[in-house]
Scaffold this motif. Sequence first.
Motif, mmCIF file in Angstrom:
data_model
loop_
_atom_site.group_PDB
_atom_site.id
_atom_site.type_symbol
_atom_site.label_atom_id
_atom_site.label_comp_id
_atom_site.label_asym_id
_atom_site.label_seq_id
_atom_site.Cartn_x
_atom_site.Cartn_y
_atom_site.Cartn_z
ATOM 1 N N LEU A 3 0.797 -1.230 0.000
ATOM 2 C CA LEU A 3 0.000 0.000 0.000
ATOM 3 C C LEU A 3 0.826 1.274 0.000
ATOM 4 C CD1 LEU A 3 -2.795 -0.966 2.566
ATOM 5 C CD2 LEU A 3 -2.669 -1.446 0.113
ATOM 6 N N ARG A 4 2.079 1.176 0.405
ATOM 7 C CA ARG A 4 2.901 2.377 0.591
ATOM 8 C C ARG A 4 2.991 3.217 -0.677
ATOM 9 N NH1 ARG A 4 7.198 -0.051 1.794
ATOM 10 N NH2 ARG A 4 6.980 -0.023 4.065
ATOM 11 N N VAL A 5 3.279 2.569 -1.803
ATOM 12 C CA VAL A 5 3.506 3.310 -3.040
ATOM 13 C C VAL A 5 2.251 4.039 -3.511
ATOM 14 C CG1 VAL A 5 2.941 1.356 -4.550
ATOM 15 C CG2 VAL A 5 4.491 3.162 -5.359
ATOM 16 N N ASN A 6 1.072 3.515 -3.177
ATOM 17 C CA ASN A 6 -0.185 4.118 -3.622
ATOM 18 C C ASN A 6 -0.890 4.933 -2.545
ATOM 19 O OD1 ASN A 6 -0.208 2.945 -6.304
ATOM 20 N ND2 ASN A 6 -0.541 0.991 -5.286
ATOM 21 N N LYS A 7 -0.238 5.101 -1.382
ATOM 22 C CA LYS A 7 -0.807 5.873 -0.274
ATOM 23 C C LYS A 7 -2.181 5.343 0.132
ATOM 24 C CE LYS A 7 1.707 10.037 -1.608
ATOM 25 N NZ LYS A 7 1.620 11.480 -1.969
ATOM 26 N N ALA A 8 -2.312 4.033 0.148
ATOM 27 C CA ALA A 8 -3.576 3.399 0.498
ATOM 28 C C ALA A 8 -3.690 3.199 1.998
ATOM 29 C CB ALA A 8 -3.701 2.056 -0.215
ATOM 30 N N SER A 9 -4.907 2.906 2.452
ATOM 31 C CA SER A 9 -5.177 2.581 3.846
ATOM 32 C C SER A 9 -5.719 1.164 3.924
ATOM 33 C CB SER A 9 -6.198 3.551 4.439
ATOM 34 O OG SER A 9 -5.748 4.883 4.348
ATOM 35 N N GLY A 10 -5.467 0.494 5.042
ATOM 36 C CA GLY A 10 -5.983 -0.857 5.185
ATOM 37 C C GLY A 10 -6.137 -1.256 6.637
ATOM 38 N N VAL A 11 -7.057 -2.181 6.877
ATOM 39 C CA VAL A 11 -7.219 -2.772 8.201
ATOM 40 C C VAL A 11 -7.393 -4.275 8.051
ATOM 41 C CG1 VAL A 11 -8.246 -0.716 9.228
ATOM 42 C CG2 VAL A 11 -9.724 -2.458 8.222
ATOM 43 N N LEU A 12 -7.004 -5.011 9.077
ATOM 44 C CA LEU A 12 -7.167 -6.457 9.117
ATOM 45 C C LEU A 12 -7.935 -6.821 10.375
ATOM 46 C CD1 LEU A 12 -6.258 -9.088 7.590
ATOM 47 C CD2 LEU A 12 -4.425 -9.235 9.308
ATOM 48 N N LEU A 13 -9.050 -7.556 10.202
ATOM 49 C CA LEU A 13 -9.894 -7.965 11.319
ATOM 50 C C LEU A 13 -9.917 -9.478 11.442
ATOM 51 C CD1 LEU A 13 -13.039 -5.736 10.594
ATOM 52 C CD2 LEU A 13 -11.100 -5.183 12.072
ATOM 53 N N ASP A 14 -9.987 -9.965 12.661
ATOM 54 C CA ASP A 14 -10.158 -11.388 12.896
ATOM 55 C C ASP A 14 -11.581 -11.801 12.522
ATOM 56 O OD1 ASP A 14 -11.091 -13.632 15.077
ATOM 57 O OD2 ASP A 14 -9.011 -13.918 14.441
ATOM 58 N N TRP A 15 -11.711 -12.875 11.730
ATOM 59 C CA TRP A 15 -13.034 -13.324 11.251
ATOM 60 C C TRP A 15 -13.961 -13.690 12.405
ATOM 61 C CZ3 TRP A 15 -15.551 -14.417 6.512
ATOM 62 C CH2 TRP A 15 -16.653 -15.275 6.604
ATOM 63 N N VAL A 44 -10.611 -10.682 8.053
ATOM 64 C CA VAL A 44 -11.203 -9.709 7.138
ATOM 65 C C VAL A 44 -10.161 -8.639 6.829
ATOM 66 C CG1 VAL A 44 -13.020 -7.978 6.860
ATOM 67 C CG2 VAL A 44 -13.462 -10.044 8.205
ATOM 68 N N LEU A 45 -9.929 -8.403 5.560
ATOM 69 C CA LEU A 45 -8.972 -7.372 5.136
ATOM 70 C C LEU A 45 -9.688 -6.308 4.331
ATOM 71 C CD1 LEU A 45 -6.038 -6.294 4.618
ATOM 72 C CD2 LEU A 45 -6.054 -7.728 2.565
ATOM 73 N N VAL A 46 -9.432 -5.048 4.659
ATOM 74 C CA VAL A 46 -10.001 -3.919 3.919
ATOM 75 C C VAL A 46 -8.871 -2.994 3.475
ATOM 76 C CG1 VAL A 46 -11.676 -2.028 3.962
ATOM 77 C CG2 VAL A 46 -12.001 -4.018 5.445
ATOM 78 N N LEU A 83 -12.825 0.176 7.867
ATOM 79 C CA LEU A 83 -13.221 -0.568 9.060
ATOM 80 C C LEU A 83 -14.723 -0.826 9.084
ATOM 81 C CD1 LEU A 83 -12.515 -1.836 11.768
ATOM 82 C CD2 LEU A 83 -12.707 0.437 12.810
ATOM 83 N N GLN A 84 -15.513 0.172 8.710
ATOM 84 C CA GLN A 84 -16.967 0.015 8.720
ATOM 85 C C GLN A 84 -17.443 -1.023 7.713
ATOM 86 O OE1 GLN A 84 -17.924 4.108 7.959
ATOM 87 N NE2 GLN A 84 -18.172 4.614 10.122
ATOM 88 N N ILE A 85 -16.936 -0.977 6.481
ATOM 89 C CA ILE A 85 -17.403 -1.919 5.473
ATOM 90 C C ILE A 85 -16.875 -3.318 5.769
ATOM 91 C CG2 ILE A 85 -15.537 -1.607 3.797
ATOM 92 C CD1 ILE A 85 -19.314 -1.932 3.027
ATOM 93 N N GLY A 86 -15.678 -3.413 6.344
ATOM 94 C CA GLY A 86 -15.166 -4.717 6.734
ATOM 95 C C GLY A 86 -16.012 -5.362 7.818
ATOM 96 N N THR A 87 -16.421 -4.552 8.798
ATOM 97 C CA THR A 87 -17.277 -5.050 9.871
ATOM 98 C C THR A 87 -18.627 -5.497 9.326
ATOM 99 O OG1 THR A 87 -16.194 -3.592 11.475
ATOM 100 C CG2 THR A 87 -18.373 -4.431 12.056
ATOM 101 N N ALA A 88 -19.183 -4.724 8.382
ATOM 102 C CA ALA A 88 -20.481 -5.063 7.786
ATOM 103 C C ALA A 88 -20.412 -6.368 6.991
ATOM 104 C CB ALA A 88 -20.967 -3.920 6.893
ATOM 105 N N TYR A 89 -19.345 -6.551 6.221
ATOM 106 C CA TYR A 89 -19.206 -7.784 5.436
ATOM 107 C C TYR A 89 -18.969 -8.998 6.334
ATOM 108 C CZ TYR A 89 -19.486 -6.540 0.521
ATOM 109 O OH TYR A 89 -19.944 -6.182 -0.727
ATOM 110 N N ARG A 90 -18.202 -8.811 7.376
ATOM 111 C CA ARG A 90 -17.982 -9.926 8.312
ATOM 112 C C ARG A 90 -19.310 -10.386 8.900
ATOM 113 N NH1 ARG A 90 -17.611 -9.843 13.834
ATOM 114 N NH2 ARG A 90 -16.804 -11.796 14.725
ATOM 115 N N ALA A 91 -20.138 -9.421 9.336
ATOM 116 C CA ALA A 91 -21.446 -9.775 9.900
ATOM 117 C C ALA A 91 -22.335 -10.435 8.853
ATOM 118 C CB ALA A 91 -22.119 -8.512 10.453
#
Length: 295
Positions: free
Chosen positions: A55-67, A265-267, A195-203
């Motif tokens: 993600l560094r080169v594209n200045k992206a953001s990401g989160v990883l959640l436990d399923w 879950v990865l976003v 984080l919000q969309i990752g939480t929604a998809y996990r649910a």
Amino acid sequence: MRFLLVAAFGITSCAGLGECSLQGPEVYPKQVATTGTQTHSETTSVSTNILQDHLRVNKASGVLLDWKTGRLLASVGEQHAATPGSLLKPLVLSYALRRGIVSANTTVYCRRTLHVANRSLPCTHPTDQPMLDAQGALAFSCNTWFASVARRMSAQDLEEVFQQTHLRHSSAQFNDADTRILTALGLEHVSVSPLQIGTAYRALLLHESHTSAVWSGLRDSVVYGMANNARVPGIEVLGKTGTASNAGTWWTHGWFVGAISDRFVLVIYLPHGDGGAAAALAGAVLREFLSEGVR
């Protein structure tokens, strides 16, 4: 052994906010299990390094959640909120199926040209499959099919979708059909953070049967549909792409949501992109996660 992957990537534009990149069907062999285990701190360290590298080169953001627990395992970059585009479609479909608004066998003829409130939103899926049911419409991210669902929904129905998924939305007048359609397609009146969309998809996926139209449509999206760029040989990945523009901007951003259940879950979000490029990035991240034994 599975986990949920959600990613967004950025490129300059995507015609009509459609998704990109289709390839032929692929048959997956039996699920491959990894050996060994990692501690929570090891998973956090390895996954954070992988995310940073990609993600560094594209200045992206990401989160990883436990399923299983929803615990935040890793976070990289800032938590920007953006319109989700087609990422809303599985959430809308799940609600519509539960309420009997549509069935898995509901078919719609897609003419590939959709105009809503002076906006052109053409479908980009293959021309040889104009009749789509719920599973196929999700796999091909058909705007026409989901616009027909939004027309059948009441203002209260759409409001309940957001209440149940806890996604931030404006107090729009959903009584207007065009407003309901643009909102259900994730193009207006709603914004989400990774984080919000990752939480929604996990649910969502925790409560979906593995034979449901939602689960099967997300699987087929990766096998031969709009999320095909995220395929990983030997692994059944569920996936959904999204492309949209924020209000007041001319460029698009792209998302990918994918799943290999029971793991995490990865976003990922990058503010300039399309769904096809997001799926390709997600596939690269997913393959490295697997090779490094991230659990």
